[in-house]
Design a protein around this motif. Structure first.
Motif, short mmCIF file in Angstrom:
data_model
loop_
_atom_site.label_atom_id
_atom_site.label_comp_id
_atom_site.label_asym_id
_atom_site.label_seq_id
_atom_site.Cartn_x
_atom_site.Cartn_y
_atom_site.Cartn_z
N LYS A 1 2.74 -1.67 4.23
CA LYS A 1 2.97 -0.36 3.66
C LYS A 1 4.37 -0.34 3.06
O LYS A 1 5.24 -1.08 3.51
CB LYS A 1 2.87 0.64 4.80
CG LYS A 1 2.82 2.06 4.35
CD LYS A 1 2.86 2.98 5.57
CE LYS A 1 2.91 4.40 5.11
NZ LYS A 1 2.90 5.33 6.20
N LEU B 1 0.84 -1.19 0.00
CA LEU B 1 0.00 0.00 0.00
C LEU B 1 0.88 1.24 0.00
O LEU B 1 1.83 1.33 0.76
CB LEU B 1 -0.88 0.00 1.25
CG LEU B 1 -1.93 -1.10 1.32
CD1 LEU B 1 -2.19 -1.50 2.75
CD2 LEU B 1 -3.21 -0.64 0.66
N MET B 2 0.55 2.19 -0.87
CA MET B 2 1.38 3.38 -0.98
C MET B 2 0.85 4.54 -0.12
O MET B 2 1.56 5.47 0.15
CB MET B 2 1.46 3.86 -2.44
CG MET B 2 1.91 2.79 -3.42
SD MET B 2 3.56 2.15 -3.10
CE MET B 2 4.54 3.49 -3.72
N ASN B 3 -0.40 4.49 0.25
CA ASN B 3 -0.94 5.57 1.08
C ASN B 3 -2.18 5.07 1.80
O ASN B 3 -2.52 3.89 1.72
CB ASN B 3 -1.27 6.80 0.23
CG ASN B 3 -2.35 6.49 -0.78
OD1 ASN B 3 -3.12 5.55 -0.61
ND2 ASN B 3 -2.41 7.26 -1.84
N ASP B 4 -2.88 5.98 2.50
CA ASP B 4 -4.00 5.49 3.31
C ASP B 4 -5.35 5.69 2.65
O ASP B 4 -6.38 5.54 3.28
CB ASP B 4 -3.98 6.16 4.69
CG ASP B 4 -4.12 7.67 4.58
OD1 ASP B 4 -4.19 8.18 3.45
OD2 ASP B 4 -4.16 8.34 5.63
N CYS C 1 -5.99 4.14 -0.45
CA CYS C 1 -6.22 3.04 -1.38
C CYS C 1 -6.57 1.78 -0.60
O CYS C 1 -6.55 1.77 0.61
CB CYS C 1 -5.00 2.81 -2.25
SG CYS C 1 -3.51 2.52 -1.31
N GLY C 2 -6.88 0.73 -1.32
CA GLY C 2 -7.23 -0.51 -0.66
C GLY C 2 -6.55 -1.70 -1.31
O GLY C 2 -6.29 -1.69 -2.52
N ALA C 3 -6.23 -2.70 -0.50
CA ALA C 3 -5.64 -3.92 -1.03
C ALA C 3 -6.38 -5.09 -0.42
O ALA C 3 -6.57 -5.14 0.79
CB ALA C 3 -4.17 -4.01 -0.65
#
Lengths: 423, 484, 250
Positions: B428, B398-401, B403-405
């Motif tokens: 992260k 995850l690159m930031n808060d 987005c979703g995985a």
């Protein structure tokens, strides 16, 4: 074409509750209305329904269940922890004879049939047939309130026994653990004798207050013709620790739903499960770990051994909601297949909407290590005891999560009785 | 979609009698909007297809009408209006830029960063001015073709194959992905316009990656692509699909079908780099990429899927292997990057039917921006698949808060001798790693590129060399400005 | 080279550096010693530009420019190198690729052309020999699967490759056996010139037998409280830090 329009949607054509009358308990009127609406409009889940993909419940729709009380001469063999207090329910009705006369001072225990009108349920009723069935046809239930700051030393057991044929028990347990309280509650599920096609449809609403530590040990030992569907809906407030250990040792079709909502920061949640299956048993563990806020940990460990033509299903879902940062969520599911006709379906899922998290899941399916078994045999163990040893080594990790020694001894005893496995 | 009766169809046809009269309409380069039997007849006639192919299409159309668009994937989008799509348009009708100056500057910039030559940039954007270049490619292609021909390898467009090798097409088409497999496969079977066909004869090892040729000739393949690769006994082929350059396409919906047949002892390596238009920074526009890819393995054969997915607004794609033959091997290596408002739901299915079959799944998902990236995979060990083995590793970064995985693995085991291991992690991007790079003088963008490429190494290593280099650049570009 | 004046820094509201002064001139080696929690590693992190720390006062002049005004990569490109106490692993990224990227970014910053592959490889061979780093390690992922000693040698190898003006070695000696220590020190000594400078942060006098400092500073409670020559290190080793504390109390 003149095909008879047989309404297959909704349980309205089903026979589950033909013999039942609506609950006389004073449940929330909106809940009741909703439950009846769901039952009338929602089709029975099929394997096309994602949540029931691997568990067929169509059989249930063909049975005319009824509910009536029953008598037992003894319940000694169902007492899990001799040192604790107990509430005994036969077919969902309180047995005063076998229940404790007095309970711990820190507890306030009320039968739902005797208490005030119930608050709205925290269960999701929409699309949930069994929750709705439970709500609309509630047999009885119990509410246990644990006082703030109470350290309840002795366990509280809620023992359910099904007796008869095609009996349904729609039971609800409400547990409210007060602020900074600590307690161990044991739920036992049993079937008396050769009881046939009985259905335990149980729901629990569990509130874990701030800084409280609550452990629920769930022991399931019904018989191979019993249906069991239960849901534990849990709400955790900040700084609390909640642990639930599910041991499924017998039962025909068993479905356990555990949904934990973590509402406050700095919480820890543990979900552990052990399942040992043989013959044609079908056991389905469905868990949802819902991290709604930051700085929490969750640990989930489910292990099972599947023999004969039995089927095990594990579906564990972890949600990390937006802004729920600094979450550590771990989930692990291990299965050993002992027979070529046994099946396992494992579906560990992660749905992550925050980034500063550490989440992982693992799932393994395999068999006992033949090399190790050979090694043990070479050291003089019989093949049978080598197997036992390996099974106990595999499952032991999850079994050890039940910290209550009496409960653990009880489980060990059942394992020996049913599987001949000595731990 | 409600059932469409013959009566209703007759009624429909009444209203539009001979509107698409075949005799005249055949001259037109574009079918009118919408989908009905006449349109399908039009497409088939345009392609001068034999009767059996037309019947296949009509059958598929009948099946499709009865099907419902799937909604189980973890993606949200407005469902396409299937009557608002033009199902046939001759290749020369695709929209072209009037001049190089009209091309979106952002797109030019991206291509520059990818190191694509000016000529190729112009060709890819459809600014078809570089005649020399095209001439040149044709000659290159021809030399390839003669070499392949010598070995008995057939590699041509799907339409040509229908004309020139109908027996091969008829034998294999629809055997791996049956028409009724799913909604989009059925749609594709009814309306597919073109694609590629490849046949490798017994015992032949295809000496070159079947990529360059493809990229020169099939750059603008339409929205309903159909690919069939047949590797006969003991043969080998490495097939590359797609292009690293951003493909601007007016078609919103892409529903391709790819079928691979690996006969006994054969091996197919299928690599994809998908970089369709992902929509703009605000999530407007972009391609819906709903693809069905599946291969079937014979005795001791192997199918290996490698994909690098960075494009499309919505991706729905599960390259799968049916491990039918004993000792067959299936592999799936995937990198999926989503940024801005992209959504990807991708993974694989490994269906173990034969004994001693083996599958490996390595999936790396990287989410940035407001995007959602899901891995969805099925590992199914069937009753007779003794000693089946699977290993799956699914990692999400995850690159930031915002987005979703997500990870949705399905593991189904019906044989006690199977060994299945599945592991997944979500974490992260490491701040310590970025700081370490910064301290060595590397810029943040470059640092992220390095770390992400490192993270995906296991997958990128599976790509043929020249493709891997471009894919690496592509990953970095896709994640530009993504760290929150 | 670098002049630190009244530097103050905090992390999570906790003050760590409380007015630190230090000047290092070209050609010098300075050792900073001090008890646990004195702020040694904080100083290294602050100079390198780690964002977790908030600078609350003071200034740092680096070759005539304001160091604190630059971001991490600019500082690195201007010639500040930090050998990490805990070098981080970057899976999948080869050492070679990593260094080449770093060198080329630094060269670009200095408006120079990228280094040719041939020159680069020659440089890798030369510099890896300096720290006796197996050339195989150079092609492995950055620090992944390296032993503790290999990681530290790799830091010095990178330092040799990047040719910094000012190198800060943060506890580079901790956890090293005597052979590794000798190799690391040898690398540092070989790279020493009258144009560059080194700050050695350490806990132990041992390293200073191999890297001989011009000055030894004692960092205590966020400040440099004592400065001396090489002999101060020996004294510290012998007597510990308590006498300094006592001296300060008086």
């Amino acid at each position: 074409m003149a095909v008879i329009e047989q309404k297959k949607t909704g349980l309205n054509s089903s026979t589950i509750w033909n013999q039942l009358s609506e609950t006389e308990l004073r449940i929330d009127s909106q809940d009741k209305e909703m439950a009846l609406r769901v039952l009338n409009n929602t089709p029975m889940p099929t394997t096309r329904t994602e949540a029931w993909k691997y568990t067929r419940v169509s059989k249930l729709g063909k049975i005319e269940f009824s509910n009536q009380g029953a008598q037992l001469t003894s319940i000694d063999k169902y007492i899990i922890d001799e040192s604790g207090t107990r509430l005994v329910f036969i077919n969902g009705h309180l047995s005063e004879e076998f229940s404790s006369e007095e309970f711990q001072d820190e507890l306030n225990i009320t039968l739902l049939s005797q208490g005030e009108e119930l608050a709205p349920s925290i269960l999701n009723l929409d699309d949930e047939i069994f929750h709705s069935l439970n709500t609309a046809f509630l047999t009885d239930g119990v509410q246990i309130e644990i006082a703030d700051n109470a350290n309840v030393e002795r366990t509280i057991q809620i023992i359910h026994i099904l007796k008869g044929e095609s009996v349904i028990s729609n039971f609800k347990t409400i547990i409210k653990a007060g602020k900074s309280s600590q307690a161990n509650i044991i739920q036992g599920f049993f079937a008396e004798g050769e009881g046939k096609s009985n259905f335990c449809n149980s729901t629990s609403e569990i509130f874990v207050g701030e800084n409280a530590a609550l452990t629920v040990d769930k022991v399931q030992y019904e018989n191979e013709s019993t249906f069991h569907i239960s849901t534990e809906q849990v709400q955790q407030e900040k700084n609390s620790v909640f642990t639930i250990n599910t041991s499924t040792l017998n039962g025909g079709l068993v479905r356990n739903n555990i949904n934990i909502d973590v509402n406050g920061e700095n919480c820890v949640s543990h979900m552990n499960g052990v399942y040992l299956l043989k013959n044609k048993q079908h056991v389905d563990n469905h868990t949802v770990m819902n991290h709604k806020v930051a700085h929490c940990d969750s640990h989930e460990l489910y292990k099972g051994v599947i023999d004969d033509k039995a089927t095990a299903v594990f579906n564990g879902k972890v949600y990390v909601r937006p802004d729920a940062q600094k979450i550590n969520a771990f989930q692990s599911n291990g299965n050993v297949l002992l027979s070529d006709d046994a099946s396992v379906y494992s579906k560990p899922e992660l749905e992550i909407y925050a980034d500063d998290v550490k989440c992982s899941h693992g799932s393994t399916t395999g068999q006992l290590d033949e090399e190790a078994i050979f090694y043990l045999q070479a050291r003089g163990l019989s093949k049978k005891s080598a197997h036992k040893l390996m099974v106990s080594a595999f499952i032991g990790e999850a079994l050890d999560m039940t910290k209550n020694e009496n409960a653990r001894a009880f489980i060990d005893n059942l394992l020996l009785e049913r599987f001949g496995w000595d731990f | 979609m409600s059932a469409y009766t013959e009566e209703e169809l007759a009624k429909d046809l009444e209203g539009q009698e001979y509107k698409f009269g075949f005799t005249t309409d055949i001259k037109s380069d574009q079918a009118p909007k919408g989908l009905n039997e006449d349109i399908i007849r039009f497409i088939s006639a345009k392609k001068e297809e034999p009767e059996w192919m037309l019947q296949n299409r009509l059958e598929a159309f009948a099946i499709w009408k009865e099907m419902k668009e799937p909604d189980w994937a973890h993606v949200k989008y407005e469902k396409p209006n299937f009557q608002d799509i033009i199902y046939y348009s001759a290749p020369n009708q695709t929209k072209k830029y009037e001049s190089w100056d009209d091309v979106d500057p952002e797109m030019k910039e991206t291509m520059k960063k990818l190191g694509i030559s000016m000529e190729e940039q112009k060709r890819l954007t459809g600014t078809n001015v570089a005649v020399d270049f095209v001439m040149d490619s044709v000659s290159v292609a021809t030399s390839f073709k003669s070499k392949l021909k010598e070995l008995g390898i057939i590699f041509c467009s799907f339409s040509e194959a229908v004309q020139d090798h109908p027996e091969l097409v008829r034998e294999h088409m629809g055997t791996v992905v049956p028409t009724k497999d799913n909604f989009y496969a059925a749609l594709n079977s009814a309306v597919f316009t073109d694609g590629s066909f490849c046949y490798i004869p017994k015992g032949v090892r295809c000496p070159m990656e079947l990529s360059t040729y493809f990229r020169i000739n099939e750059g603008g393949t339409g929205q309903f692509e159909r690919t069939l690769v047949v590797a006969d006994e003991g043969s080998y082929v490495s097939y590359l699909e797609g292009c690293t350059a951003p493909q601007r396409d007016e078609n919103q919906l892409h529903a391709a079908v790819v079928e691979l047949v690996a006969k006994d002892n054969a091996e197919i390596k299928y690599s994809t780099v998908q970089n369709w238009y992902p929509g703009d920074k605000n999530g407007l526009g972009g391609i819906f990429n709903f693809v069905t890819k599946r291969g079937i393995c014979g005795y001791r054969s192997k199918i290996s899927w490698t994909q690098v997915e960075t494009g499309s607004a919505v991706t729905w794609k599960y390259p799968s292997c049916i491990l039918k033959g004993d000792y067959s091997v299936g592999e799936f290596y995937s990198v999926a990057v989503t940024n801005n408002y992209q959504q990807a739901d991708t993974g694989t299915k490994m269906i173990h039917l034969g004994k001693n079959t083996k599958s490996t799944i390595i999936s790396k998902g990287i989410s940035a921006g407001e995007s959602h990236n899901s891995y969805r995979g099925l590992v199914q060990i069937n009753k007779n698949a003794h000693n089946a083995r699977n290993f799956s590793q699914c990692d999400s970064l995850l690159m930031n808060d915002t987005c979703g995985a997500h990870t949705f693995p399905y593991i189904e085991c019906k044989n006690s001798s199977a060994k299945i291991e599945h592991e997944a992690t979500t974490s992260k991007i490491g701040e310590d790693q970025i700081f370490y790079c910064l301290q060595r003088g590397i810029s943040e963008e470059k640092a992220i590129g390095l770390i992400v490429n490192g993270y995906c190494k296991e997958v990128l290593n599976q790509l043929p060399m020249e493709f891997a280099v471009e894919a690496q650049k592509l990953l970095s570009i896709s994640l530009e400005g993504s760290v929150g | 080279m670098i002049k630190i004046t009244d530097l103050q820094a905090k992390i999570d509201d906790k003050e760590i550096l409380k007015g630190l002064n230090l000047e290092v001139k070209p050609g010098e080696i300075h050792a900073i010693m001090g008890p646990n929690g004195a702020g040694k590693s904080t100083l290294a992190s602050v100079l390198a530009g780690r964002e977790d720390y908030e600078i609350t006062g003071g200034s740092v002049d680096f070759q005539g420019t304001d160091l604190l005004d630059m971001n991490t990569e600019e500082r690195a490109r201007e010639g500040l190198f930090l050998a990490f106490q805990y070098p981080v692993e970057i899976p999948g990224v080869s050492n070679i690729n990593f260094l080449r990227t770093a060198i080329n970014e630094i060269r670009e910053h200095k408006k120079k052309d990228p280094i040719s592959a041939k020159d680069f490889m020659a440089m890798v061979r030369e510099k890896s020999a300096l720290v006796e780093l197996d050339s195989k390690l150079a092609s492995r992922s950055v620090n992944e699967g390296f032993s503790g000693g290999e990681k530290k040698r790799n830091e010095i190898f990178q330092m040799a490759m990047l040719e910094p003006k000012l190198a800060i070695l943060d506890e580079t000696d901790s956890g090293l056996d005597i052979d590794a220590l000798r190799i690391v020190a040898n690398g540092v000594n070989t790279l020493k010139s009258d144009k560059n400078a080194t700050i050695v942060i350490t806990h132990y006098q041992r390293l200073l037998d191999y890297i001989v400092p011009d000055f030894v500073h004692v960092l205590y409670d966020g400040k440099i409280v004592k400065t001396g020559g090489k002999e101060l290190a020996l004294e510290l080793e012998e007597k510990g830090y308590d006498w300094i504390k006592e001296e300060l109390a008086n």
